[in-house]
Write a protein that holds these residues in place. Structure first.
Motif, PDB file in Angstrom:
ATOM      1  N   GLN A 186       0.831  -1.205   0.000  1.00  0.00           N
ATOM      2  CA  GLN A 186       0.000   0.000   0.000  1.00  0.00           C
ATOM      3  C   GLN A 186       0.865   1.253   0.000  1.00  0.00           C
ATOM      4  OE1 GLN A 186      -2.865   0.053   3.131  1.00  0.00           O
ATOM      5  NE2 GLN A 186      -3.690  -1.958   2.667  1.00  0.00           N
ATOM      6  N   THR A 187       1.934   1.220   0.774  1.00  0.00           N
ATOM      7  CA  THR A 187       2.838   2.372   0.827  1.00  0.00           C
ATOM      8  C   THR A 187       3.494   2.603  -0.525  1.00  0.00           C
ATOM      9  OG1 THR A 187       3.278   1.959   3.164  1.00  0.00           O
ATOM     10  CG2 THR A 187       4.846   3.347   1.977  1.00  0.00           C
ATOM     11  N   VAL A 188       3.938   1.502  -1.157  1.00  0.00           N
ATOM     12  CA  VAL A 188       4.557   1.605  -2.476  1.00  0.00           C
ATOM     13  C   VAL A 188       3.560   2.173  -3.482  1.00  0.00           C
ATOM     14  CG1 VAL A 188       5.550   0.289  -4.390  1.00  0.00           C
ATOM     15  CG2 VAL A 188       6.174  -0.262  -2.026  1.00  0.00           C
ATOM     16  N   GLN A 189       2.311   1.681  -3.402  1.00  0.00           N
ATOM     17  CA  GLN A 189       1.289   2.167  -4.327  1.00  0.00           C
ATOM     18  C   GLN A 189       1.019   3.652  -4.127  1.00  0.00           C
ATOM     19  OE1 GLN A 189      -3.022   1.452  -3.779  1.00  0.00           O
ATOM     20  NE2 GLN A 189      -2.870   0.229  -5.641  1.00  0.00           N
ATOM     21  N   ARG A 190       0.943   4.073  -2.860  1.00  0.00           N
ATOM     22  CA  ARG A 190       0.671   5.483  -2.585  1.00  0.00           C
ATOM     23  C   ARG A 190       1.785   6.365  -3.143  1.00  0.00           C
ATOM     24  NH1 ARG A 190      -0.132   5.003   2.374  1.00  0.00           N
ATOM     25  NH2 ARG A 190       1.799   5.790   3.296  1.00  0.00           N
ATOM     26  N   TRP A 191       3.027   5.957  -2.923  1.00  0.00           N
ATOM     27  CA  TRP A 191       4.152   6.749  -3.432  1.00  0.00           C
ATOM     28  C   TRP A 191       4.202   6.723  -4.958  1.00  0.00           C
ATOM     29  CZ3 TRP A 191       7.745   9.934  -1.186  1.00  0.00           C
ATOM     30  CH2 TRP A 191       7.695  10.019   0.221  1.00  0.00           C
ATOM     31  N   THR A 192       3.833   5.598  -5.554  1.00  0.00           N
ATOM     32  CA  THR A 192       3.825   5.501  -7.016  1.00  0.00           C
ATOM     33  C   THR A 192       2.780   6.424  -7.615  1.00  0.00           C
ATOM     34  OG1 THR A 192       4.564   3.193  -6.930  1.00  0.00           O
ATOM     35  CG2 THR A 192       3.537   3.942  -8.976  1.00  0.00           C
ATOM     36  N   VAL A 193       1.564   6.382  -7.056  1.00  0.00           N
ATOM     37  CA  VAL A 193       0.482   7.245  -7.545  1.00  0.00           C
ATOM     38  C   VAL A 193       0.868   8.716  -7.390  1.00  0.00           C
ATOM     39  CG1 VAL A 193      -1.894   7.990  -7.125  1.00  0.00           C
ATOM     40  CG2 VAL A 193      -1.331   5.555  -7.144  1.00  0.00           C
ATOM     41  N   ALA A 194       1.391   9.063  -6.217  1.00  0.00           N
ATOM     42  CA  ALA A 194       1.803  10.448  -5.980  1.00  0.00           C
ATOM     43  C   ALA A 194       2.920  10.847  -6.941  1.00  0.00           C
ATOM     44  CB  ALA A 194       2.278  10.605  -4.540  1.00  0.00           C
ATOM     45  N   GLY A 195       3.851   9.947  -7.187  1.00  0.00           N
ATOM     46  CA  GLY A 195       4.954  10.234  -8.099  1.00  0.00           C
ATOM     47  C   GLY A 195       4.479  10.490  -9.520  1.00  0.00           C
ATOM     48  N   ILE A 196       3.453   9.742  -9.952  1.00  0.00           N
ATOM     49  CA  ILE A 196       2.912   9.947 -11.298  1.00  0.00           C
ATOM     50  C   ILE A 196       2.274  11.327 -11.404  1.00  0.00           C
ATOM     51  CG2 ILE A 196       1.159   9.172 -12.935  1.00  0.00           C
ATOM     52  CD1 ILE A 196       1.686   6.316 -11.976  1.00  0.00           C
ATOM     53  N   TYR A 197       1.468  11.684 -10.400  1.00  0.00           N
ATOM     54  CA  TYR A 197       0.863  13.024 -10.392  1.00  0.00           C
ATOM     55  C   TYR A 197       1.935  14.110 -10.468  1.00  0.00           C
ATOM     56  CZ  TYR A 197      -3.961  11.624  -9.255  1.00  0.00           C
ATOM     57  OH  TYR A 197      -5.231  11.122  -9.299  1.00  0.00           O
ATOM     58  N   LEU A 198       2.962  13.981  -9.634  1.00  0.00           N
ATOM     59  CA  LEU A 198       4.006  14.995  -9.582  1.00  0.00           C
ATOM     60  C   LEU A 198       4.814  15.038 -10.879  1.00  0.00           C
ATOM     61  CD1 LEU A 198       5.212  14.452  -5.908  1.00  0.00           C
ATOM     62  CD2 LEU A 198       3.848  16.356  -6.796  1.00  0.00           C
ATOM     63  N   ALA A 199       5.023  13.869 -11.495  1.00  0.00           N
ATOM     64  CA  ALA A 199       5.759  13.834 -12.760  1.00  0.00           C
ATOM     65  C   ALA A 199       4.977  14.540 -13.861  1.00  0.00           C
ATOM     66  CB  ALA A 199       6.057  12.390 -13.141  1.00  0.00           C
ATOM     67  N   ILE A 200       3.654  14.291 -13.909  1.00  0.00           N
ATOM     68  CA  ILE A 200       2.824  14.952 -14.918  1.00  0.00           C
ATOM     69  C   ILE A 200       2.826  16.459 -14.669  1.00  0.00           C
ATOM     70  CG2 ILE A 200       0.506  15.130 -15.904  1.00  0.00           C
ATOM     71  CD1 ILE A 200      -0.016  12.300 -14.930  1.00  0.00           C
ATOM     72  N   ALA A 201       2.734  16.840 -13.406  1.00  0.00           N
ATOM     73  CA  ALA A 201       2.748  18.266 -13.059  1.00  0.00           C
ATOM     74  C   ALA A 201       4.046  18.925 -13.499  1.00  0.00           C
ATOM     75  CB  ALA A 201       2.560  18.431 -11.553  1.00  0.00           C
ATOM     76  N   ALA A 202       5.169  18.255 -13.258  1.00  0.00           N
ATOM     77  CA  ALA A 202       6.472  18.814 -13.646  1.00  0.00           C
ATOM     78  C   ALA A 202       6.572  18.938 -15.167  1.00  0.00           C
ATOM     79  CB  ALA A 202       7.586  17.924 -13.108  1.00  0.00           C
ATOM     80  N   ALA A 203       6.096  17.908 -15.885  1.00  0.00           N
ATOM     81  CA  ALA A 203       6.149  17.937 -17.348  1.00  0.00           C
ATOM     82  C   ALA A 203       5.293  19.085 -17.891  1.00  0.00           C
ATOM     83  CB  ALA A 203       5.681  16.610 -17.925  1.00  0.00           C
ATOM     84  N   ALA A 204       4.102  19.273 -17.314  1.00  0.00           N
ATOM     85  CA  ALA A 204       3.216  20.347 -17.773  1.00  0.00           C
ATOM     86  C   ALA A 204       3.837  21.726 -17.503  1.00  0.00           C
ATOM     87  CB  ALA A 204       1.865  20.241 -17.068  1.00  0.00           C
ATOM     88  N   ALA A 205       4.447  21.869 -16.341  1.00  0.00           N
ATOM     89  CA  ALA A 205       5.069  23.149 -16.005  1.00  0.00           C
ATOM     90  C   ALA A 205       6.253  23.453 -16.917  1.00  0.00           C
ATOM     91  CB  ALA A 205       5.518  23.136 -14.552  1.00  0.00           C
ATOM     92  N   ILE A 206       7.090  22.443 -17.170  1.00  0.00           N
ATOM     93  CA  ILE A 206       8.249  22.641 -18.050  1.00  0.00           C
ATOM     94  C   ILE A 206       7.808  22.994 -19.463  1.00  0.00           C
ATOM     95  CG2 ILE A 206      10.208  21.474 -19.122  1.00  0.00           C
ATOM     96  CD1 ILE A 206      10.508  19.875 -16.510  1.00  0.00           C
ATOM     97  N   SER A 207       6.754  22.291 -19.942  1.00  0.00           N
ATOM     98  CA  SER A 207       6.241  22.553 -21.276  1.00  0.00           C
ATOM     99  C   SER A 207       5.684  23.975 -21.390  1.00  0.00           C
ATOM    100  CB  SER A 207       5.147  21.541 -21.620  1.00  0.00           C
ATOM    101  OG  SER A 207       4.566  21.829 -22.873  1.00  0.00           O
ATOM    102  N   ALA A 208       5.014  24.431 -20.339  1.00  0.00           N
ATOM    103  CA  ALA A 208       4.417  25.773 -20.359  1.00  0.00           C
ATOM    104  C   ALA A 208       5.483  26.853 -20.347  1.00  0.00           C
ATOM    105  CB  ALA A 208       3.491  25.943 -19.164  1.00  0.00           C
ATOM    106  N   ILE A 209       6.500  26.634 -19.521  1.00  0.00           N
ATOM    107  CA  ILE A 209       7.571  27.631 -19.404  1.00  0.00           C
ATOM    108  C   ILE A 209       8.436  27.654 -20.668  1.00  0.00           C
ATOM    109  CG2 ILE A 209       9.635  28.304 -18.129  1.00  0.00           C
ATOM    110  CD1 ILE A 209       8.296  27.098 -15.629  1.00  0.00           C
ATOM    111  N   GLY A 210       8.697  26.430 -21.180  1.00  0.00           N
ATOM    112  CA  GLY A 210       9.542  26.340 -22.362  1.00  0.00           C
ATOM    113  C   GLY A 210       8.825  26.823 -23.608  1.00  0.00           C
TER     114      GLY A 210
END
Length: 210
Positions: A186-210
């Motif tokens: 469950q802990t691994v799943q929670r961190w994985t789900v959170a990591g996916i959200y954060l990765a998408i957020a980072a990609a969207a921010a980089i794309s917007a700034i770039g």
């Protein structure tokens, strides 16, 4: 619209809507962690946001976006911020009460509201409806004809999008049912789900700034 243009429209819609992005990943993560019902609610929420974009395109907001590219940048950055918030909230969520469950269950109403926001703040959706969709309308059409055509095209996108979204929901729910992580999983799943959200957020921010 001729047969060739119609097939091109359907094909482009399937590719652009079906490719993994914030919408698809949101639906999949909800199904994976909370089951099919949450995934279906997420799919309906995503397409509720689609209705808003269809109306925006029909009302002529595409011209506003073309003259003000900063609007898409603002949508992208706001969407990235919201996805990062979802990721951080996932990390802070407690473990499920039942040892056989995955993450703690969230109310379907909250899942629905979050899904609508994910779509409305998705720059891919904004570009599709406000910049791409009008290209399939009749060139030189009057305001009323253009509005009607965009509404019909938007309805077609809505149907195709809902079908694809439900496929993501059902497929991810089945995967989640087979995995059923417990304990440390469950802990691994929670961190994985959170990591996916954060990765998408980072990609969207980089794309917007770039």
């Amino acid at each position: 619209m001729g047969i060739g243009q119609g097939l091109g429209f359907v094909g482009a819609t399937v590719v652009l809507v079906g490719l993994p992005g914030p919408n698809n990943l949101y639906i999949s993560l909800r199904s994976l962690t909370q089951g099919r019902r949450a995934g279906v609610v997420s799919a309906i929420a995503i397409e509720t946001g689609t209705v808003v974009y269809i109306l925006a395109a029909a009302l002529g907001l595409a011209a506003l976006v073309q003259t003000s590219p900063g609007i898409i940048t603002a949508i992208s950055l706001t969407g990235a911020t919201y996805l990062a918030y979802l990721g951080l909230r996932t990390l802070r969520r407690p473990a499920a009460a039942e040892p056989t469950a995955t993450l703690a269950v969230e109310p379907l109403g909250r899942i629905f509201r979050a899904g609508v926001l994910v779509n409305l703040l998705n720059p891919k959706a904004a570009l599709f409806f406000l910049a791409f969709l009008p290209q399939f309308a009749t060139s030189g059409a009057g305001p009323e004809q253009l509005r009607n055509e965009l509404l019909l095209l938007g309805l077609a996108v809505l149907v195709i999008g809902l079908a694809l979204d439900l496929c993501y929901a059902v497929g991810a729910a089945e995967l989640g049912r087979r995995l059923k992580p417990t304990g440390r999983g469950q802990t691994v799943q929670r961190w994985t789900v959170a990591g996916i959200y954060l990765a998408i957020a980072a990609a969207a921010a980089i794309s917007a700034i770039g």
